[in-house]
Design a protein around this motif. Structure first.
Motif, mmCIF file in Angstrom:
data_model
loop_
_atom_site.group_PDB
_atom_site.id
_atom_site.type_symbol
_atom_site.label_atom_id
_atom_site.label_comp_id
_atom_site.label_asym_id
_atom_site.label_seq_id
_atom_site.Cartn_x
_atom_site.Cartn_y
_atom_site.Cartn_z
ATOM 1 N N PHE A 293 17.506 -5.751 2.494
ATOM 2 C CA PHE A 293 16.932 -4.839 1.498
ATOM 3 C C PHE A 293 15.405 -4.833 1.516
ATOM 4 N N ASN A 294 14.788 -5.782 2.165
ATOM 5 C CA ASN A 294 13.334 -5.783 2.325
ATOM 6 C C ASN A 294 12.897 -5.332 3.706
ATOM 7 N N TRP B 82 11.926 1.595 8.756
ATOM 8 C CA TRP B 82 12.093 0.135 8.843
ATOM 9 C C TRP B 82 10.734 -0.531 8.740
ATOM 10 N N LYS B 83 10.752 -1.760 8.228
ATOM 11 C CA LYS B 83 9.528 -2.536 8.145
ATOM 12 C C LYS B 83 9.848 -4.019 8.269
ATOM 13 N N MET B 84 8.828 -4.796 8.559
ATOM 14 C CA MET B 84 9.024 -6.244 8.662
ATOM 15 C C MET B 84 9.148 -6.829 7.263
ATOM 16 N N PRO B 85 10.277 -7.453 6.958
ATOM 17 C CA PRO B 85 10.467 -7.970 5.598
ATOM 18 C C PRO B 85 9.466 -9.064 5.256
ATOM 19 N N PHE B 86 9.057 -9.061 4.018
ATOM 20 C CA PHE B 86 8.178 -10.069 3.420
ATOM 21 C C PHE B 86 6.721 -9.976 3.904
ATOM 22 N N PHE B 87 6.506 -9.503 5.123
ATOM 23 C CA PHE B 87 5.145 -9.463 5.669
ATOM 24 C C PHE B 87 4.510 -8.066 5.577
ATOM 25 N N GLY C 136 3.535 7.491 2.140
ATOM 26 C CA GLY C 136 3.423 6.045 2.116
ATOM 27 C C GLY C 136 2.294 5.520 2.972
ATOM 28 N N VAL C 137 1.893 4.285 2.653
ATOM 29 C CA VAL C 137 0.869 3.586 3.435
ATOM 30 C C VAL C 137 1.432 2.201 3.766
ATOM 31 N N SER C 138 1.452 1.890 5.048
ATOM 32 C CA SER C 138 1.988 0.591 5.499
ATOM 33 C C SER C 138 0.875 -0.448 5.508
ATOM 34 N N VAL C 139 1.148 -1.570 4.808
ATOM 35 C CA VAL C 139 0.185 -2.663 4.723
ATOM 36 C C VAL C 139 0.877 -3.951 5.200
ATOM 37 N N LYS C 140 0.286 -4.575 6.219
ATOM 38 C CA LYS C 140 0.847 -5.819 6.771
ATOM 39 C C LYS C 140 -0.165 -6.940 6.586
ATOM 40 N N LEU C 141 0.260 -7.911 5.756
ATOM 41 C CA LEU C 141 -0.597 -9.061 5.465
ATOM 42 C C LEU C 141 -1.995 -8.619 5.039
ATOM 43 N N GLY C 142 -2.047 -7.578 4.144
ATOM 44 C CA GLY C 142 -3.308 -7.105 3.599
ATOM 45 C C GLY C 142 -4.075 -6.162 4.493
#
Length: 311
Positions: free
Chosen positions: A30-31, A62-67, A42-48
């Motif tokens: 689900f994440n 799809w996206k990398m969960p939690f990160f 949308g805007v994709s943000v990875k680790l800030g």
């Protein structure tokens, strides 16, 4: 009879581990995706860190969960309303009157600049605060060119100018599209409101006096026209009588001339007849001459030659 004291079966360590793993897999699943609605970007943000300068379009992603997280922004038009009260918060007119107003701005986020919201402002609150300051500055800048007496007659012009200033400032500096700007209400102090009512009353009195004067002038003009009409009617009547009298006199003159002509002709006829008779008498005397003079006291019957002595 049911045994309420029955104990639940105990899970083994392996079973607990499997349940925990399944639970973690569900959380990870689900994440691992995000759904962008048709009215969202949308805007994709990875680790800030923003992973792309292009906004994420509607759909399943799809996206990398939690990160990795996808921040969503609605592009549906919004309404932002701000009210400035009369006082320190209000605008100042050219004649130093304090003015309050309610300004309504309809806008939406520029979908091509959605990434800029996250990159520069992080959220929409900063943009809305900036919009409030922009509206206030635009209102003060515009109303400072007009006196408070101009507001009633030139509200459309003032609204147009405020709209142009808001549009220029906001769209140049912020990722928004301004659709319209409307000033729904102007407000001013009680003292000026009282002054307006007094001015309106005086204006009404002046208009009433002007109307009464116009009515009096119209009535006077009506009387003048009626008098002129009567005068013209009298003149026409007098001219008609003169013409009638002149016609009657000319008719009498013509009748008298005709009678005189007739009398003249009768006299001429009598003279002609007398001359004819004298001629015939003399002719008859000549025919009857026998050496003796025919006495004058005789009448010769014309056409017969008979001499009739007059006794």
């Amino acid at each position: 009879m049911t045994n309420n004291n029955a104990k639940l079966p105990k899970l083994s360590g392996k079973q607990i581990l499997i349940c925990a793993a399944a639970f973690m897999l569900l959380i990870i699943f689900f994440n691992s995706y995000e759904v962008i609605e048709p009215d969202e970007r949308g805007v994709s943000v990875k680790l800030g860190e923003i992973t792309s300068n292009e906004p994420i379009q509607p759909g399943f992603h799809w996206k990398m969960p939690f990160f990795t997280s996808i921040e969503k922004f609605s592009v549906v038009p919004k309404t932002y309303e701000v009210t400035f009260s009369v006082g320190e918060d209000g605008a100042i007119t050219k004649d130093m009157q304090t003015l309050g107003a309610t300004v309504v701005v309809r806008y939406n986020y520029d979908e091509n600049r959605i990434v800029e919201i996250v990159k520069r402002y992080r959220n929409s609150t900063i943009i809305e605060n900036a919009m409030k300051d922009c509206i206030k500055a635009s209102l003060k800048e515009t109303t400072g060119k007009y006196s408070i007496y101009d507001l009633v007659g030139q509200q459309d012009a003032i609204t147009t100018q405020v709209s142009e200033v808001v549009l220029k400032r906001m769209q140049e500096n912020y990722p928004v599209v301004i659709n319209s700007t409307t000033i729904t209400n102007f407000d001013w102090s009680e003292d000026f409101d009282k002054q307006i009512r007094e001015t309106a009353n005086r204006t009404q009195q002046v208009k009433q006096a002007e109307q009464e004067a116009n009515i009096a002038a119209a009535q006077a003009q009506k009387l003048v026209k009626e008098a002129e009409a009567r005068k013209q009617a009298a003149e026409l009547d007098a001219e008609a009588k003169i013409a009638t009298a002149r016609g009657a006199a000319e008719a009498k003159k013509l009748a008298a001339d005709a009678q005189a002509y007739e009398n003249q002709k009768i006299t001429q006829n009598l003279s002609t007849m007398q001359a004819q008779w004298n001629y015939e008498i003399n002719l008859q005397r000549a025919k009857n001459w026998n050496g003796k003079e025919v006495p004058d006291a005789a009448y010769i019957v014309p056409g017969t030659g008979a001499v009739v002595p007059l006794k």
